[in-house]
Design an enzyme around this catalytic site. Structure first.
Site, PDB file in Angstrom:
ATOM      1  N   THR A 129     -23.914  -0.676 -10.562  1.00 60.28           N
ATOM      2  CA  THR A 129     -23.591  -1.608  -9.472  1.00 60.28           C
ATOM      3  C   THR A 129     -24.872  -2.110  -8.787  1.00 60.28           C
ATOM      4  OG1 THR A 129     -23.391   0.240  -7.957  1.00 60.28           O
ATOM      5  CG2 THR A 129     -21.357  -0.500  -9.040  1.00 60.28           C
ATOM      6  N   LYS A 147      -0.196   0.399  -9.691  1.00 59.18           N
ATOM      7  CA  LYS A 147      -0.183  -0.872 -10.417  1.00 59.18           C
ATOM      8  C   LYS A 147       0.870  -0.935 -11.528  1.00 59.18           C
ATOM      9  CE  LYS A 147      -4.041  -3.290  -9.858  1.00 59.18           C
ATOM     10  NZ  LYS A 147      -5.423  -3.783  -9.741  1.00 59.18           N
ATOM     11  N   GLN A 157     -15.396   6.707  -7.259  1.00 60.34           N
ATOM     12  CA  GLN A 157     -15.530   6.594  -8.721  1.00 60.34           C
ATOM     13  C   GLN A 157     -14.338   7.306  -9.376  1.00 60.34           C
ATOM     14  OE1 GLN A 157     -18.691   7.541  -6.839  1.00 60.34           O
ATOM     15  NE2 GLN A 157     -18.554   5.350  -6.637  1.00 60.34           N
ATOM     16  N   ASP A 160     -11.662   2.629  -9.555  1.00 60.69           N
ATOM     17  CA  ASP A 160     -10.811   1.498  -9.194  1.00 60.69           C
ATOM     18  C   ASP A 160      -9.332   1.748  -9.486  1.00 60.69           C
ATOM     19  OD1 ASP A 160     -13.117   0.147  -8.431  1.00 60.69           O
ATOM     20  OD2 ASP A 160     -13.384  -0.726 -10.412  1.00 60.69           O
ATOM     21  N   SER A 184       2.969   3.345  -7.137  1.00 57.16           N
ATOM     22  CA  SER A 184       2.625   2.175  -6.339  1.00 57.16           C
ATOM     23  C   SER A 184       3.031   0.914  -7.112  1.00 57.16           C
ATOM     24  CB  SER A 184       1.114   2.204  -6.073  1.00 57.16           C
ATOM     25  OG  SER A 184       0.714   1.036  -5.411  1.00 57.16           O
ATOM     26  N   VAL A 185       3.735   0.024  -6.400  1.00 57.33           N
ATOM     27  CA  VAL A 185       4.255  -1.185  -7.063  1.00 57.33           C
ATOM     28  C   VAL A 185       3.680  -2.467  -6.458  1.00 57.33           C
ATOM     29  CG1 VAL A 185       6.368  -0.101  -7.911  1.00 57.33           C
ATOM     30  CG2 VAL A 185       6.340  -1.069  -5.594  1.00 57.33           C
ATOM     31  N   GLY A 215      -7.166   2.620  -7.375  1.00 57.73           N
ATOM     32  CA  GLY A 215      -6.333   2.345  -6.194  1.00 57.73           C
ATOM     33  C   GLY A 215      -6.414   3.487  -5.184  1.00 57.73           C
ATOM     34  N   LYS A 216      -7.553   4.218  -5.222  1.00 54.28           N
ATOM     35  CA  LYS A 216      -7.723   5.353  -4.305  1.00 54.28           C
ATOM     36  C   LYS A 216      -7.648   4.900  -2.847  1.00 54.28           C
ATOM     37  CE  LYS A 216     -11.710   6.142  -6.286  1.00 54.28           C
ATOM     38  NZ  LYS A 216     -11.616   5.196  -7.402  1.00 54.28           N
ATOM     39  N   GLY A 240     -15.918   0.660  -4.016  1.00 49.63           N
ATOM     40  CA  GLY A 240     -15.284  -0.433  -3.276  1.00 49.63           C
ATOM     41  C   GLY A 240     -13.812  -0.074  -3.218  1.00 49.63           C
ATOM     42  N   HIS A 241     -13.343   0.335  -2.070  1.00 49.93           N
ATOM     43  CA  HIS A 241     -11.954   0.783  -1.924  1.00 49.93           C
ATOM     44  C   HIS A 241     -11.195  -0.252  -1.091  1.00 49.93           C
ATOM     45  CE1 HIS A 241     -13.249   5.257  -2.662  1.00 49.93           C
ATOM     46  NE2 HIS A 241     -13.563   4.439  -3.644  1.00 49.93           N
ATOM     47  N   GLY A 245     -17.625  -8.102  -8.246  1.00 48.79           N
ATOM     48  CA  GLY A 245     -16.866  -9.271  -8.704  1.00 48.79           C
ATOM     49  C   GLY A 245     -16.804  -9.398 -10.221  1.00 48.79           C
ATOM     50  N   ARG A 246     -17.390  -8.428 -10.949  1.00 54.38           N
ATOM     51  CA  ARG A 246     -17.380  -8.511 -12.408  1.00 54.38           C
ATOM     52  C   ARG A 246     -15.960  -8.371 -12.949  1.00 54.38           C
ATOM     53  NH1 ARG A 246     -21.509  -3.760 -14.003  1.00 54.38           N
ATOM     54  NH2 ARG A 246     -20.478  -2.797 -12.239  1.00 54.38           N
ATOM     55  N   PRO A 247     -15.613  -9.103 -14.027  1.00 58.43           N
ATOM     56  CA  PRO A 247     -14.294  -8.889 -14.636  1.00 58.43           C
ATOM     57  C   PRO A 247     -14.219  -7.465 -15.160  1.00 58.43           C
ATOM     58  CG  PRO A 247     -15.544 -10.563 -15.846  1.00 58.43           C
ATOM     59  CD  PRO A 247     -16.419 -10.109 -14.727  1.00 58.43           C
TER      60      PRO A 247
HETATM   61  P1  GDP Z   1     -10.347   2.109  -5.647  1.00 62.62           P
HETATM   62  O1  GDP Z   1     -11.787   1.890  -5.891  1.00 62.62           O
HETATM   63  O2  GDP Z   1      -9.784   3.240  -6.462  1.00 62.62           O
HETATM   64  O3  GDP Z   1      -9.995   2.250  -4.197  1.00 62.62           O
HETATM   65  O4  GDP Z   1      -9.602   0.793  -6.187  1.00 62.62           O
HETATM   66  P2  GDP Z   1     -10.045  -0.740  -5.880  1.00 62.62           P
HETATM   67  O5  GDP Z   1      -9.685  -1.048  -4.479  1.00 62.62           O
HETATM   68  O6  GDP Z   1     -11.439  -0.970  -6.315  1.00 62.62           O
HETATM   69  O7  GDP Z   1      -9.132  -1.518  -6.922  1.00 62.62           O
HETATM   70  C1  GDP Z   1      -7.743  -1.416  -6.907  1.00 62.62           C
HETATM   71  C2  GDP Z   1      -7.178  -2.824  -6.734  1.00 62.62           C
HETATM   72  O8  GDP Z   1      -5.784  -2.807  -7.006  1.00 62.62           O
HETATM   73  C3  GDP Z   1      -7.280  -3.366  -5.317  1.00 62.62           C
HETATM   74  O9  GDP Z   1      -7.426  -4.748  -5.368  1.00 62.62           O
HETATM   75  C4  GDP Z   1      -5.939  -2.974  -4.683  1.00 62.62           C
HETATM   76  O10 GDP Z   1      -5.574  -3.838  -3.611  1.00 62.62           O
HETATM   77  C5  GDP Z   1      -5.033  -3.178  -5.853  1.00 62.62           C
HETATM   78  N1  GDP Z   1      -3.845  -2.306  -5.888  1.00 62.62           N
HETATM   79  C6  GDP Z   1      -3.716  -1.011  -5.523  1.00 62.62           C
HETATM   80  N2  GDP Z   1      -2.480  -0.545  -5.827  1.00 62.62           N
HETATM   81  C7  GDP Z   1      -1.818  -1.582  -6.407  1.00 62.62           C
HETATM   82  C8  GDP Z   1      -0.530  -1.717  -6.978  1.00 62.62           C
HETATM   83  O11 GDP Z   1       0.273  -0.795  -7.038  1.00 62.62           O
HETATM   84  N3  GDP Z   1      -0.215  -2.951  -7.512  1.00 62.62           N
HETATM   85  C9  GDP Z   1      -1.084  -3.999  -7.497  1.00 62.62           C
HETATM   86  N4  GDP Z   1      -0.702  -5.138  -8.033  1.00 62.62           N
HETATM   87  N5  GDP Z   1      -2.310  -3.894  -6.956  1.00 62.62           N
HETATM   88  C10 GDP Z   1      -2.681  -2.700  -6.441  1.00 62.62           C
HETATM   89  P1  IMO Z   2     -14.720   3.189  -6.924  1.00 60.61           P
HETATM   90  O1  IMO Z   2     -14.923   4.312  -5.921  1.00 60.61           O
HETATM   91  C1  IMO Z   2     -15.636   1.537 -10.848  1.00 60.61           C
HETATM   92  C2  IMO Z   2     -19.609   2.402 -12.513  1.00 60.61           C
HETATM   93  C3  IMO Z   2     -20.531   1.209 -12.681  1.00 60.61           C
HETATM   94  C4  IMO Z   2     -21.333   1.676 -13.883  1.00 60.61           C
HETATM   95  C5  IMO Z   2     -21.484   3.179 -13.636  1.00 60.61           C
HETATM   96  C6  IMO Z   2     -22.802   3.577 -12.976  1.00 60.61           C
HETATM   97  O2  IMO Z   2     -14.511   1.860  -6.319  1.00 60.61           O
HETATM   98  O3  IMO Z   2     -13.678   3.578  -7.913  1.00 60.61           O
HETATM   99  P2  IMO Z   2     -23.767   3.267 -10.494  1.00 60.61           P
HETATM  100  O4  IMO Z   2     -23.967   2.048  -9.671  1.00 60.61           O
HETATM  101  O5  IMO Z   2     -22.860   4.283  -9.881  1.00 60.61           O
HETATM  102  O6  IMO Z   2     -25.041   3.894 -10.952  1.00 60.61           O
HETATM  103  O7  IMO Z   2     -23.052   2.735 -11.848  1.00 60.61           O
HETATM  104  O8  IMO Z   2     -20.409   3.544 -12.780  1.00 60.61           O
HETATM  105  N1  IMO Z   2     -19.050   2.584 -11.132  1.00 60.61           N
HETATM  106  C7  IMO Z   2     -17.796   2.277 -10.783  1.00 60.61           C
HETATM  107  N2  IMO Z   2     -16.817   1.673 -11.492  1.00 60.61           N
HETATM  108  N3  IMO Z   2     -15.408   1.956  -9.584  1.00 60.61           N
HETATM  109  C8  IMO Z   2     -16.381   2.574  -8.874  1.00 60.61           C
HETATM  110  O9  IMO Z   2     -16.159   3.097  -7.659  1.00 60.61           O
HETATM  111  C9  IMO Z   2     -17.654   2.719  -9.459  1.00 60.61           C
HETATM  112  N4  IMO Z   2     -18.815   3.250  -9.042  1.00 60.61           N
HETATM  113  C10 IMO Z   2     -19.669   3.173 -10.077  1.00 60.61           C
HETATM  114  O10 IMO Z   2     -19.816   0.041 -12.937  1.00 60.61           O
HETATM  115  O11 IMO Z   2     -20.554   1.538 -15.054  1.00 60.61           O
HETATM  116 MG    MG Z   3     -13.112   0.356  -6.413  1.00 57.37          MG
END
Ligand code: GDP
Ligand code: IMO
Ligand code: MG
Length: 431
Positions: free
Chosen positions: A131, A332, A225, A13, A415-416, A15-16, A40-41, A303-305
């Protein structure tokens, strides 16, 4: 030709999705090489927000071919619903520019059942907080040579035989966990229906990507991941089941490692983790709440915190080493705005003294190691409109320089904000 790998430097997560979507302006191909719908990207284009799980983050750019590599595990139901969802949102021709490896493994309903049963039955200390998308059991089937691959969809008789074998092998586990062993037909019949749409997408990905590189194309390899969730290099056993690191790009797509030219590590300006496992710089105070609320740190898939904490430089140096980062994209940074002081972990106190290494095998034992922090000045004014490094407040620039100096990795991008244009570019590897 450029072959650029985008890889998460932390626990996912980072921001890939945003960075891949941003770089894809110049890419001809985007190749996902590992993981599955546990990813989840998030892509934010104008006012629209799209979360992709299996589809590569280049999918919104019409000139880009998108590939699901053989290192992935693919849930056919998720794949088809993602395609249909994007089509409903007015993005057409997805299937025409999507290629799926005929050697990727399929996530079938029994994998999800087992993942869910295990997580719900595990004692709290052992639950990984997966997940629940069936990732672990599917990679287990792959490793014990009992998996079903996309290419198996080509032969209905063989498919049936292989699924029967897999169900037989899982039956004792399912029963021991209090679940119900599925009927063969209930798995095979819907799958054969889905196969009608999946078969035309199947491709020998290794050949296709190799040819694209030989033809001089720009290819982006999209990691899922993050390094600390990698099966080999992560905080085992609290990891996922695939090779998330840059080396996984070669294995999971079938191109030689010497073809990969530029490895870009994506890191947040702080840390988050979703799911269980050690997190030494975790904050359970007002600062942690600031990061979660301002950063909207809630899982894109579940949706987990998300748990939040200060940036961990030893962990980032570790990620730089195991991936071979050529450049860093720091995301971020805007989320830190408003904090008076920032802390950043620069080392660890361990029973044998202070170290700058990430003590990956010791962090699991509570109290064995303690992060050592350096305090830095915060900034108050919004940075969302900054498009050049010089427009950032001095303390923000000092923070970025410190990260780059301490890791020895040059900055490629900052990224801002979540949108495409909320980006400061220092170097674009896609040239
Ligand atoms: P990924 O799994 O690495 O693609 O990251 P996620 O999409 O799961 O989580 C990144 C979250 O941060 C998403 O809600 C993006 O829209 C948001 N995001 C990415 N870059 C920035 C940034 O520079 N600033 C802020 N505020 N949000 C960002
Ligand atoms: P992106 O690509 C954040 C975490 C799960 C759990 C562990 C194992 O969006 O960055 P799994 O379902 O893979 O067997 O769970 O890995 N996890 C992630 N956490 N971003 C992800 O993907 C993740 N994919 C798996 O929360 O701790
Ligand atoms: Mg993600």
């Amino acid at each position: 030709m450029s072959a650029v790998v985008i890889v998460g430097a932390q626990w996912g997560d980072e921001g890939k999705g945003k960075i891949v979507d941003f770089y894809t302006e110049r890419a001809d191909w985007v190749v996902r090489y590992g993981g599955g719908p546990n990813a989840g990207h998030t892509l934010v284009v104008g006012d629209e927000k799209i979360v992709v799980r299996l589809l590569p983050s280049g999918i919104l750019r019409e000139g880009t071919r998108c590939v699901l590599g053989q290192g992935m595990v693919i849930d056919p139901t998720v794949l088809l619903s993602e395609i249909d969802d994007l089509t409903r949102r007015g993005r057409h021709g997805i299937e025409q520019r999507l290629l799926v490896s005929d050697r990727a493994h399929l996530i079938l309903p029994y994998h999800i059942t087992i993942d869910c049963l295990r997580e719900s039955k595990a004692a709290a200390a052992n639950a990984i907080g997966t997940t629940k998308k069936g990732i672990g059991p599917t990679y287990e089937d792959k490793a014990r040579r009992n998996g079903i691959r996309t290419g198996d969809l080509r032969d209905a008789t063989r498919l049936r035989e292989r699924i029967a074998l897999a169900i037989e092998a899982w039956a004792p586990t399912i029963l021991a966990l209090g679940g119900e062993v599925p009927e063969l037909d209930s798995i095979v019949e819907p799958l054969l229906k889905q196969a009608e749409r999946i078969l035309p997408l199947l491709t020998p990905v290794s050949q296709i990507v190799d040819k694209a590189l030989k033809d001089g194309a720009h290819v982006l390899f999209e990691g899922a991941q993050g390094t600390l969730l990698d099966i080999d290099h992560g905080t085992y056993p609290f990891v996922t089941s695939s090779s998330a690191v840059s080396g996984g790009a070669a294995i999971g797509s079938g191109v030689g490692p010497n073809r990969l030219r530029n490895i870009v590590g994506i890191t947040k300006a702080y840390c988050t983790r979703v799911g269980a496992g050690p997190f030494p710089t975790e904050l359970n105070d007002a600062h942690g709440t600031h990061l979660r609320e301002v950063g909207a740190e809630f899982g894109s898939v579940t949706g987990r915190p998300r748990r939040t904490g200060w940036l961990d430089l030893p962990a980032l140096r570790y990620a730089a080493r195991v991936n071979g980062f050529d450049g860093l994209a720091i995301t971020k940074l805007d989320v830190l705005t408003g904090l008076d002081k920032l802390k950043v972990c620069v080392g660890y106190d361990t029973p044998t003294g202070r170290t700058e290494e990430f003590p990956i095998d010791d962090i699991e034992v509570p109290g064995r190691v303690t992060p050592v922090y350096q305090e830095m000045q915060g900034w108050k004014d919004s940075i969302a409109n900054a498009r050049r490094l010089e427009s950032l407040p001095g303390p923000a620039r000092a923070y970025l320089n410190f990260i780059s100096e301490q890791t020895g990795v040059p900055l490629y991008l900052v990224s801002v904000g979540p949108k495409r244009d909320e980006t400061v570019i220092l170097h674009n590897p896609l040239v």
